[in-house]
Design a protein around this motif. Sequence first.
Motif: not given
Lengths: 387, 294
Positions: A42, A63, A65, A68-69, A108, A218
């Motif tokens: 992926e 959104p 997944g 961003k992280t 987070q 998000h």
Amino acid sequence: MNDPARPRLNIGAIRESFAPWADPNAAPLVRFEGVYKQFGDETAVKGVSFDIYEGEFFALLGPSGCGKTTLMRMLAGFEAPDAGRVSLGGQDLAGQPPHRRPVNMMFQSYALFPHLSVEQNIGFGLSQQGLPRAEIRARVEETLALVKLEGLGRRRPHQLSGGQRQRVALARAIAPRPKMLLLDEPLAALDKKLREETQFELMRLQQTLGMTFLIVTHDQEEAMVVADRIAVMSAGEIAQIGRPAEIYETPNSRYVADFIGDVNLFEGRVTGADGTKVRLGSNDCPAGLEALEDDHLAMGSPVWLAVRPEKLKLHLDPPGETANRLSGKVVDYGYLGDWTTYVVELASGRTVRAAVANVSRLVERPIGYGDPVWLTFAPDGAVVLTR
Amino acid sequence: MKRFSLTAVLPFVWLAAFFLFPFLLVAKLSLSEVALAIPPYQPRLDLSQGLNGLSAFAQGLDLETYARLRTDHLYVAAYLSSLKFAVVSTVILLLVGYPLAYGMARSGAETRRTLMMAVILPFWTSFLIRVYAWIAILKPEGLLNAALSSLGLPTLSLLNTDAAVYIGLVYAYLPFMVLPLYAVLERQDESQLEAAADLGCTPIQAFWRVTFPQSLPGVAAGALLCFIPMVGEFVIPDLLGGSGTLMLGKVIWTEFFANRDWPAASAVAIVMLATLIIPTLLYQRQQARMVDGR
Ligand SMILES: Nc1ncnc2c1ncn2[C@@H]1O[C@H](COP(=O)(O)OP(=O)(O)OP(=O)(O)O)[C@@H](O)[C@H]1O
Ligand SMILES: [Mg+2]
């Protein structure tokens, strides 16, 4: 950076004059260049390039997944890009372990140290820098005051509320005064009111400390409130970068228009373009659609018109024959206090959302289900999108 | 009013039957006199005479057996030597067990299962057989020396020495050290290590400032879980140790079966138990704290 001449609490839209990205001579603090990241089969990040300038409050929005992280972790040093470069202050960060990078991250999950008191948590980075005890103490006190946690320094993390823990995590990341602060969905666990308060607190902190902030979220409203610029991401790519108002008012694609706020999209074909306006033929609007557009679009090419619900005007009586005139009947409405949103079904079958401000408490002619209504909008209230 | 349910009473019945009663029996034995009889002692406390017996017992009480334990330097030496074996073995166990548990906790799910199996597997064989296996390894013509001489190295005569006892103790108690350590290390949140690195810690500093302090409950649990039974260990010093290896377990056995001095054996057992009460209480408190969260 902390120029005393610059007013300190120029929050939000008032920061219009701050625009280093528009200055071709300004050197960015952080630069992502064609960054790729693969996890198994992926691809989490696909060729991302963008700059962040010193003193900027930059938001990554997208959104779940969309990567961003992953981008943030590459900046902190917990992931290495498979291709491309991440640089800080002009220096390539490749090969630099996290503990040598002058950026701090607020996790987070907060990732507080449960065996240490609040004070020790906040002082952790300072003692790691080898500061003398007295100075650590003073800085911890100062930081506790900054995040409004005075008097809680002796407690352990498990003796705090969720919101207080979040402040400790923030204080721990701020205390060592990093060049840059990375915030990964810092406010996700808070209720709406506390979240709004904390958003302004973050902006105040960013201004008083003169640090560069990168926030991942998000929540589009949050990004709009706090950020100087927003990068909207979609499946590992950046869809658009710009000021909040730019992204909201002039999205560059249907994806961005749809992701930021509510939007009505009308499909049509170009029937005329004169360099200032474009005319469209559309099933949704027999009278034709019209919008400001200075590009010369090819006749007959398919385009979309994006119109925000609050840009639509609702009429109970038929307005005169004009372009941008839609007719239909109310199929649903929702009262939101300050606004009422009406869902109108057009003759073409498409449903349109119109937001009407509740200016007066007295409604002369209440609108109910099935009532025929007309909607109009000004040509400058719509955006033409080609993708 | 609070009613006593069966489930609340049952543990007390259990403890009274299997712990308190035998303990009192041993305590009573330790206060008796040696006699040429079957069983080989003369009870001082005669409960069949009721209260009279109890007062006669209280008047005649002289703790003579316990006084003998203090003056006979064999007992004192065995007592100190047992503590030394237990302390040194606990330290070695910590040094060996911690890296093992750490490696297990940080490995992938598949490897972790395999390693856990390897730690537990020895329990499927009799403890006695495993100690006999060590005799086969350590004896002069055993596996260890065969391996050494085939490599051209000088051979070792380990069997029947204190070194063999240490090897046996560390081997036998390793799972009891590894499992509690693994339990605390495995629970640790990976993001805390990232946070430490983010705040300027090298991986080694992150270990000492974040991982190790949080693993202390496991260190305490493992150390006490090994130390307490090792003090009274009998099988390992008896089978692997030499004639000079002094441990309380062996002394009790000798007094009981060879010298037929039941009161002395009982008194040694009582003294050992008294010594272990403090670490046992510490262990209990530690466990209660771990259950409470921290
Ligand atoms: N360590 C990893 N191993 C495998 N896949 C990963 C790993 N980290 C992230 N991914 C995948 O990469 C993609 C991007 O993940 P990332 O965490 O960056 O998303 P995100 O935008 O932060 O989402 P969210 O808003 O849910 O936090 C996801 O599809 C995720 O499954
Ligand atoms: Mg994320």
